[in-house]
Motif scaffolding. Structure first.
Motif, mmCIF file in Angstrom:
data_model
loop_
_atom_site.group_PDB
_atom_site.id
_atom_site.type_symbol
_atom_site.label_atom_id
_atom_site.label_comp_id
_atom_site.label_asym_id
_atom_site.label_seq_id
_atom_site.Cartn_x
_atom_site.Cartn_y
_atom_site.Cartn_z
ATOM 1 N N ALA A 67 -10.681 -9.556 -23.612
ATOM 2 C CA ALA A 67 -11.752 -9.828 -24.579
ATOM 3 C C ALA A 67 -11.362 -9.359 -25.974
ATOM 4 C CB ALA A 67 -13.044 -9.148 -24.126
ATOM 5 N N ALA A 68 -10.713 -8.201 -26.071
ATOM 6 C CA ALA A 68 -10.277 -7.696 -27.370
ATOM 7 C C ALA A 68 -9.211 -8.605 -27.976
ATOM 8 C CB ALA A 68 -9.743 -6.273 -27.230
ATOM 9 N N ALA A 69 -8.311 -9.105 -27.138
ATOM 10 C CA ALA A 69 -7.274 -10.011 -27.647
ATOM 11 C C ALA A 69 -7.899 -11.293 -28.203
ATOM 12 C CB ALA A 69 -6.273 -10.337 -26.547
ATOM 13 N N ILE A 70 -8.871 -11.816 -27.496
ATOM 14 C CA ILE A 70 -9.547 -13.037 -27.971
ATOM 15 C C ILE A 70 -10.301 -12.749 -29.262
ATOM 16 C CG2 ILE A 70 -11.397 -14.670 -27.424
ATOM 17 C CD1 ILE A 70 -10.426 -14.481 -24.481
ATOM 18 N N ALA A 71 -10.989 -11.598 -29.312
ATOM 19 C CA ALA A 71 -11.711 -11.226 -30.540
ATOM 20 C C ALA A 71 -10.740 -11.018 -31.693
ATOM 21 C CB ALA A 71 -12.528 -9.960 -30.299
ATOM 22 N N GLY A 72 -9.560 -10.492 -31.415
ATOM 23 C CA GLY A 72 -8.551 -10.317 -32.461
ATOM 24 C C GLY A 72 -8.051 -11.643 -32.993
ATOM 25 N N ILE A 73 -7.865 -12.601 -32.098
ATOM 26 C CA ILE A 73 -7.428 -13.937 -32.532
ATOM 27 C C ILE A 73 -8.488 -14.584 -33.414
ATOM 28 C CG2 ILE A 73 -6.963 -16.283 -31.699
ATOM 29 C CD1 ILE A 73 -5.591 -14.945 -29.270
ATOM 30 N N GLU A 74 -9.748 -14.366 -33.071
ATOM 31 C CA GLU A 74 -10.851 -14.937 -33.852
ATOM 32 C C GLU A 74 -11.118 -14.158 -35.130
ATOM 33 O OE1 GLU A 74 -13.969 -14.833 -30.963
ATOM 34 O OE2 GLU A 74 -13.330 -16.715 -30.039
ATOM 35 N N GLY A 75 -10.462 -13.012 -35.311
ATOM 36 C CA GLY A 75 -10.642 -12.209 -36.511
ATOM 37 C C GLY A 75 -11.850 -11.293 -36.460
ATOM 38 N N LYS A 76 -12.406 -11.077 -35.278
ATOM 39 C CA LYS A 76 -13.603 -10.242 -35.128
ATOM 40 C C LYS A 76 -13.279 -8.799 -34.768
ATOM 41 C CE LYS A 76 -16.309 -14.161 -33.482
ATOM 42 N NZ LYS A 76 -17.031 -14.724 -32.341
ATOM 43 N N GLU A 77 -12.017 -8.510 -34.495
ATOM 44 C CA GLU A 77 -11.612 -7.169 -34.058
ATOM 45 C C GLU A 77 -10.403 -6.730 -34.877
ATOM 46 O OE1 GLU A 77 -12.424 -3.937 -32.122
ATOM 47 O OE2 GLU A 77 -13.355 -5.698 -31.227
ATOM 48 N N SER A 78 -10.324 -5.427 -35.168
ATOM 49 C CA SER A 78 -9.196 -4.919 -35.937
ATOM 50 C C SER A 78 -7.926 -4.925 -35.081
ATOM 51 C CB SER A 78 -9.471 -3.492 -36.425
ATOM 52 O OG SER A 78 -9.430 -2.602 -35.336
ATOM 53 N N VAL A 79 -6.800 -4.973 -35.734
ATOM 54 C CA VAL A 79 -5.518 -5.008 -35.041
ATOM 55 C C VAL A 79 -5.322 -3.738 -34.214
ATOM 56 C CG1 VAL A 79 -3.017 -5.092 -35.350
ATOM 57 C CG2 VAL A 79 -4.492 -6.514 -36.774
ATOM 58 N N GLN A 80 -5.713 -2.596 -34.755
ATOM 59 C CA GLN A 80 -5.562 -1.333 -34.044
ATOM 60 C C GLN A 80 -6.360 -1.330 -32.737
ATOM 61 O OE1 GLN A 80 -6.770 2.109 -36.256
ATOM 62 N NE2 GLN A 80 -6.191 3.523 -34.629
ATOM 63 N N ASN A 81 -7.605 -1.825 -32.779
ATOM 64 C CA ASN A 81 -8.419 -1.881 -31.562
ATOM 65 C C ASN A 81 -7.844 -2.860 -30.545
ATOM 66 O OD1 ASN A 81 -10.188 0.005 -32.575
ATOM 67 N ND2 ASN A 81 -11.659 -1.512 -33.317
ATOM 68 N N VAL A 82 -7.307 -3.980 -31.029
ATOM 69 C CA VAL A 82 -6.706 -4.969 -30.123
ATOM 70 C C VAL A 82 -5.485 -4.374 -29.438
ATOM 71 C CG1 VAL A 82 -5.512 -7.188 -30.007
ATOM 72 C CG2 VAL A 82 -7.600 -6.966 -31.362
ATOM 73 N N VAL A 83 -4.619 -3.732 -30.215
ATOM 74 C CA VAL A 83 -3.407 -3.141 -29.645
ATOM 75 C C VAL A 83 -3.770 -2.051 -28.639
ATOM 76 C CG1 VAL A 83 -1.352 -1.766 -30.174
ATOM 77 C CG2 VAL A 83 -1.935 -3.740 -31.584
ATOM 78 N N ASP A 84 -4.743 -1.220 -28.968
ATOM 79 C CA ASP A 84 -5.174 -0.153 -28.062
ATOM 80 C C ASP A 84 -5.704 -0.733 -26.744
ATOM 81 O OD1 ASP A 84 -5.701 2.553 -27.349
ATOM 82 O OD2 ASP A 84 -7.829 2.215 -27.836
ATOM 83 N N ALA A 85 -6.559 -1.741 -26.832
ATOM 84 C CA ALA A 85 -7.131 -2.348 -25.628
ATOM 85 C C ALA A 85 -6.064 -3.048 -24.789
ATOM 86 C CB ALA A 85 -8.233 -3.335 -26.011
ATOM 87 N N VAL A 86 -5.146 -3.737 -25.447
ATOM 88 C CA VAL A 86 -4.089 -4.450 -24.716
ATOM 89 C C VAL A 86 -3.129 -3.455 -24.060
ATOM 90 C CG1 VAL A 86 -2.102 -5.987 -25.006
ATOM 91 C CG2 VAL A 86 -4.287 -6.565 -26.053
ATOM 92 N N MET A 87 -2.815 -2.363 -24.739
ATOM 93 C CA MET A 87 -1.936 -1.343 -24.140
ATOM 94 C C MET A 87 -2.602 -0.693 -22.927
ATOM 95 S SD MET A 87 0.883 -1.463 -25.746
ATOM 96 C CE MET A 87 1.708 0.038 -25.328
#
Length: 115
Positions: A67-87
């Motif tokens: 979900a964080a990766a999808i939100a990051g692609i849509e520009g709704k989530e910060s890169v740091q939060n996306v990387v943290d969630a994906v890791m």
């Protein structure tokens, strides 16, 4: 992989024997040692219930990462939060694979034993 985690979770709730499993790297709410004998520990949880909770936590971690990766692609989530969630999702997935490998290895070892 989520289907595989769900299958392992359902096996654990049916009371299958996972005594040789010791991989617990992705557990964030560990409440101490787990009783592997099938008896209930002081917290009132059997190993099957504990293992079911672990797999549910792993599934939720992977879903959150997706979900964080999808939100990051849509520009709704910060890169740091996306990387943290994906890791975190990657760690949960690697741990689930390690658990699966240990269960398979234990099964193969038991199946090779002479009766």
């Amino acid at each position: 992989m989520l289907d595989g985690l769900n299958a392992v979770s359902s096996l654990a709730t049916r009371g299958s024997d996972f005594n040789n499993v010791s991989e617990t790297r992705f557990i964030s709410n560990s409440a101490g040692p787990v009783n592997l004998s099938g008896e209930v520990d002081e917290a009132g949880k059997s190993f099957a219930e504990y293992f079911s909770g672990v797999t549910t936590d792993a599934i939720n971690t992977v879903k959150h990462g997706e979900a964080a990766a999808i939100a990051g692609i849509e520009g709704k989530e910060s890169v740091q939060n996306v990387v943290d969630a994906v890791m975190n999702a990657e760690l949960a997935l690697q741990s689930a694979i390690a658990i699966r490998d240990k269960v398979v290895a234990a099964y193969q070892e038991v199946s090779r034993m002479a009766i």
